[in-house]
Structures are given as C-alpha cells and as structure tokens.
Design a protein around this motif. Sequence first.
Motif, PDB file in Angstrom:
ATOM      1  N   ARG A  59       0.835  -1.208   0.000  1.00  0.00           N
ATOM      2  CA  ARG A  59       0.000   0.000   0.000  1.00  0.00           C
ATOM      3  C   ARG A  59       0.866   1.252   0.000  1.00  0.00           C
ATOM      4  NH1 ARG A  59      -3.364   1.396   5.321  1.00  0.00           N
ATOM      5  NH2 ARG A  59      -1.194   1.704   5.996  1.00  0.00           N
ATOM      6  N   GLU A  60       1.896   1.262   0.847  1.00  0.00           N
ATOM      7  CA  GLU A  60       2.771   2.430   0.925  1.00  0.00           C
ATOM      8  C   GLU A  60       3.580   2.618  -0.354  1.00  0.00           C
ATOM      9  OE1 GLU A  60       6.442   4.135   3.692  1.00  0.00           O
ATOM     10  OE2 GLU A  60       5.166   2.510   4.425  1.00  0.00           O
ATOM     11  N   GLU A  61       4.113   1.517  -0.884  1.00  0.00           N
ATOM     12  CA  GLU A  61       4.948   1.624  -2.084  1.00  0.00           C
ATOM     13  C   GLU A  61       4.124   2.019  -3.305  1.00  0.00           C
ATOM     14  OE1 GLU A  61       7.931   1.811  -1.754  1.00  0.00           O
ATOM     15  OE2 GLU A  61       8.371   0.784   0.113  1.00  0.00           O
ATOM     16  N   LEU A  62       2.887   1.568  -3.386  1.00  0.00           N
ATOM     17  CA  LEU A  62       2.018   1.995  -4.490  1.00  0.00           C
ATOM     18  C   LEU A  62       1.765   3.499  -4.413  1.00  0.00           C
ATOM     19  CD1 LEU A  62      -0.573  -0.919  -4.666  1.00  0.00           C
ATOM     20  CD2 LEU A  62       1.055  -0.274  -6.452  1.00  0.00           C
ATOM     21  N   GLY A  63       1.639   4.014  -3.194  1.00  0.00           N
ATOM     22  CA  GLY A  63       1.486   5.456  -3.034  1.00  0.00           C
ATOM     23  C   GLY A  63       2.717   6.202  -3.516  1.00  0.00           C
ATOM     24  N   ASP A  64       3.904   5.684  -3.146  1.00  0.00           N
ATOM     25  CA  ASP A  64       5.142   6.314  -3.604  1.00  0.00           C
ATOM     26  C   ASP A  64       5.236   6.285  -5.127  1.00  0.00           C
ATOM     27  OD1 ASP A  64       5.817   6.736  -0.983  1.00  0.00           O
ATOM     28  OD2 ASP A  64       7.199   5.036  -0.858  1.00  0.00           O
ATOM     29  N   LEU A  65       4.810   5.157  -5.717  1.00  0.00           N
ATOM     30  CA  LEU A  65       4.843   5.050  -7.179  1.00  0.00           C
ATOM     31  C   LEU A  65       3.830   5.998  -7.816  1.00  0.00           C
ATOM     32  CD1 LEU A  65       5.949   3.667  -9.691  1.00  0.00           C
ATOM     33  CD2 LEU A  65       4.250   1.846  -9.367  1.00  0.00           C
ATOM     34  N   LEU A  66       2.651   6.112  -7.218  1.00  0.00           N
ATOM     35  CA  LEU A  66       1.616   7.004  -7.742  1.00  0.00           C
ATOM     36  C   LEU A  66       2.081   8.453  -7.752  1.00  0.00           C
ATOM     37  CD1 LEU A  66      -1.301   7.464  -8.709  1.00  0.00           C
ATOM     38  CD2 LEU A  66      -1.997   7.519  -6.300  1.00  0.00           C
ATOM     39  N   LEU A  67       2.905   8.816  -6.773  1.00  0.00           N
ATOM     40  CA  LEU A  67       3.417  10.183  -6.727  1.00  0.00           C
ATOM     41  C   LEU A  67       4.229  10.530  -7.965  1.00  0.00           C
ATOM     42  CD1 LEU A  67       4.054  12.848  -5.244  1.00  0.00           C
ATOM     43  CD2 LEU A  67       5.966  11.661  -4.139  1.00  0.00           C
ATOM     44  N   GLN A  68       4.915   9.544  -8.528  1.00  0.00           N
ATOM     45  CA  GLN A  68       5.822   9.827  -9.637  1.00  0.00           C
ATOM     46  C   GLN A  68       5.120  10.415 -10.858  1.00  0.00           C
ATOM     47  OE1 GLN A  68       9.231   9.755  -9.304  1.00  0.00           O
ATOM     48  NE2 GLN A  68       8.547   9.503  -7.185  1.00  0.00           N
ATOM     49  N   PRO A  69       4.041   9.786 -11.396  1.00  0.00           N
ATOM     50  CA  PRO A  69       3.374  10.417 -12.543  1.00  0.00           C
ATOM     51  C   PRO A  69       2.757  11.772 -12.196  1.00  0.00           C
ATOM     52  CG  PRO A  69       2.139   8.490 -11.778  1.00  0.00           C
ATOM     53  CD  PRO A  69       3.456   8.454 -11.099  1.00  0.00           C
ATOM     54  N   VAL A  70       2.322  11.931 -10.942  1.00  0.00           N
ATOM     55  CA  VAL A  70       1.783  13.234 -10.531  1.00  0.00           C
ATOM     56  C   VAL A  70       2.883  14.291 -10.541  1.00  0.00           C
ATOM     57  CG1 VAL A  70       0.717  14.490  -8.610  1.00  0.00           C
ATOM     58  CG2 VAL A  70      -0.089  12.191  -9.195  1.00  0.00           C
ATOM     59  N   PHE A  71       4.070  13.909 -10.065  1.00  0.00           N
ATOM     60  CA  PHE A  71       5.230  14.812 -10.052  1.00  0.00           C
ATOM     61  C   PHE A  71       5.614  15.188 -11.488  1.00  0.00           C
ATOM     62  CE2 PHE A  71       9.142  15.496  -7.125  1.00  0.00           C
ATOM     63  CZ  PHE A  71       9.412  16.718  -7.718  1.00  0.00           C
ATOM     64  N   HIS A  72       5.761  14.174 -12.349  1.00  0.00           N
ATOM     65  CA  HIS A  72       6.121  14.443 -13.749  1.00  0.00           C
ATOM     66  C   HIS A  72       5.074  15.321 -14.429  1.00  0.00           C
ATOM     67  CE1 HIS A  72       9.700  11.942 -14.372  1.00  0.00           C
ATOM     68  NE2 HIS A  72       9.148  11.043 -13.585  1.00  0.00           N
ATOM     69  N   ALA A  73       3.800  15.011 -14.180  1.00  0.00           N
ATOM     70  CA  ALA A  73       2.728  15.767 -14.828  1.00  0.00           C
ATOM     71  C   ALA A  73       2.705  17.217 -14.351  1.00  0.00           C
ATOM     72  CB  ALA A  73       1.381  15.099 -14.560  1.00  0.00           C
ATOM     73  N   GLN A  74       3.019  17.456 -13.072  1.00  0.00           N
ATOM     74  CA  GLN A  74       3.063  18.833 -12.563  1.00  0.00           C
ATOM     75  C   GLN A  74       4.156  19.631 -13.262  1.00  0.00           C
ATOM     76  OE1 GLN A  74       1.096  20.594 -10.611  1.00  0.00           O
ATOM     77  NE2 GLN A  74       2.421  22.398 -10.744  1.00  0.00           N
ATOM     78  N   MET A  75       5.320  19.017 -13.424  1.00  0.00           N
ATOM     79  CA  MET A  75       6.414  19.713 -14.120  1.00  0.00           C
ATOM     80  C   MET A  75       6.051  19.960 -15.582  1.00  0.00           C
ATOM     81  SD  MET A  75       9.886  18.074 -12.474  1.00  0.00           S
ATOM     82  CE  MET A  75       9.492  16.388 -12.961  1.00  0.00           C
ATOM     83  N   ALA A  76       5.367  18.967 -16.203  1.00  0.00           N
ATOM     84  CA  ALA A  76       4.952  19.135 -17.599  1.00  0.00           C
ATOM     85  C   ALA A  76       3.930  20.258 -17.731  1.00  0.00           C
ATOM     86  CB  ALA A  76       4.373  17.820 -18.123  1.00  0.00           C
ATOM     87  N   LYS A  77       3.042  20.360 -16.744  1.00  0.00           N
ATOM     88  CA  LYS A  77       2.045  21.439 -16.759  1.00  0.00           C
ATOM     89  C   LYS A  77       2.728  22.797 -16.669  1.00  0.00           C
ATOM     90  CE  LYS A  77      -1.975  23.181 -14.209  1.00  0.00           C
ATOM     91  NZ  LYS A  77      -2.882  22.953 -13.037  1.00  0.00           N
TER      92      LYS A  77
END
Length: 272
Positions: A59-77
């Motif tokens: 559960r915790e590691e999936l959250g850490d992984l989920l953060l990655q596309p959100v982080f990339h998408a924020q920079m792309a935005k």
Amino acid sequence: MQPSRDISRLIEIMAALRDPNGGCPWDLEQDFSTIRHYTIEEAYEVADAIERQDFHDLREELGDLLLQPVFHAQMAKEAGHFDIGDVIYAITEKLIRRHPHVFGDISADDAAGAQVNWEAIKAQERAAKAARRGDVVTSAIDDVPQVLPALARAEKLTKKAAKIGFDWPDFGAVLAKVEEEASEVAEAYRNGDNKAVHEEIGDLLFAVANLARHAGVDAEAALRDANAKFTRRFHYVEARSREEGIEPAEAGLDRLDRYWNEIRAADKAVKT
C-alpha cells in the motif's frame, strides 16, 4: 492541508510543493531527469513488496509510485506540455481502444483471443507512432524500452522477434546455443582476449534470456530469486563461521564450502 482519499488532493499537494512562493526547495530544484531514477526505484519497491507478500508495504509503495506520474505531470504542466488530466485521458482512451472485446463489438472468447486483438491494435499504434516521428519503416522491436534491465530487455527483444518468425525452433536448439556461447567464452578467455570475453559473455547472457523465454520462465524474476537464495545461503555461511569463533574472511575456502554444502543439503531435504 489535510490528507485525503481523493487523488485531487495529491495533485494539490504536488502543486503546492512546486509553488515558487512557499514550496519545497528540494521539489522546486527537480526536473524530469533528476527524478527519473526515483520512478524506476519505486516500481522495483512495489515489485519487492509483492514478492514478499507484504500488503502493508505494498500500500505504501504503491502510493510512492503514484506520486511519480503526478510529479512528472506537474512539471509538464508548468512547462506547458500537458497536465495530469491529459495523462489520465490518454490511458483511459488507450484501454478502451485496446479492449474492443469489452467496450466495442469485437468478440474474444478467451485470453488468447484478447491477446490477438491487443497485438493487432499495438501494431497499428506502432505504425502511427512511426509515422508521427517521420520513420519510413517500423520495426517489430522498436517499442522495447532501452531503459529496461538488460536481462529483461533481452527476453523481450527475443519475444518480439519471435512474433515475426525469427526464433529457434525449440528449447533444445536454444540450449545448444547456450552451450555454444559458453564454449566461445572459454575460448576467448584462453586466448587472453578481454574484449572478446566481454562480447562473448554478453552473447551468453542473451542466449540464457532466450532459453528462459522458451522454458516459460521470467528470466529477470529467476535471477532475482537466485540472488535471494545466494543471499540467504551466504548469511548462513557467515553465521556458521562465527558460531565456530572464526570471522568469515579468515575461515578459508574449504571451511566456507563446508558450510555452503550444509545449507544446500538442508534446502534439498526441504524440497524432498
């Protein structure tokens, strides 16, 4: 700011971390390249939690992984490329397109039929991607990522090549190739040709990855399991040495081999 089960809160938090006015200095310094390796690491940590069947960690590691596309998408935005909504739209559109037997009028009675549909659609997508890039001819192996672990990439390359008929006829033929490559490694080593040794060991590893595919074995997973087995046995060797009052580095090969054979025998006894 409070935690939430809603992904929109995660997006808000990431935007706040990247806000030049009051955001986190570390997050503000990052770019696509600097966090790329974190994305890969988080995927491996998810895989590790699954292999250990540790669902709290998963559960915790999936959250850490989920953060990655959100982080990339924020920079792309911020750069005006796309945002997380575009990412979600793209994957939902792709899933619908690749599953016409679920969301369309094409039938698939079993997993094999679904796979046929999937591969046909992926071939169309590869052609469209090549056209967008201006490539004249598409290759069956163009979509195998360069950044995959080398063993996993070798297995996937041979799998892709096999789909157009470029493959050994059976397991025995691949095993013979592995033996041939091992002989060539030995010959290069006898000749003292370090460059050839490097090349021939690469060929041997590639052949072993192909052998694993023919055997229906995930080569990367098999090697991870072998690494885990070696680690467990080596820990036993160290512990046994210290039980007898000797530091492992001072025990000598004969004694260490004896401990190693103990744990090997114990493992075999458990299997039988």
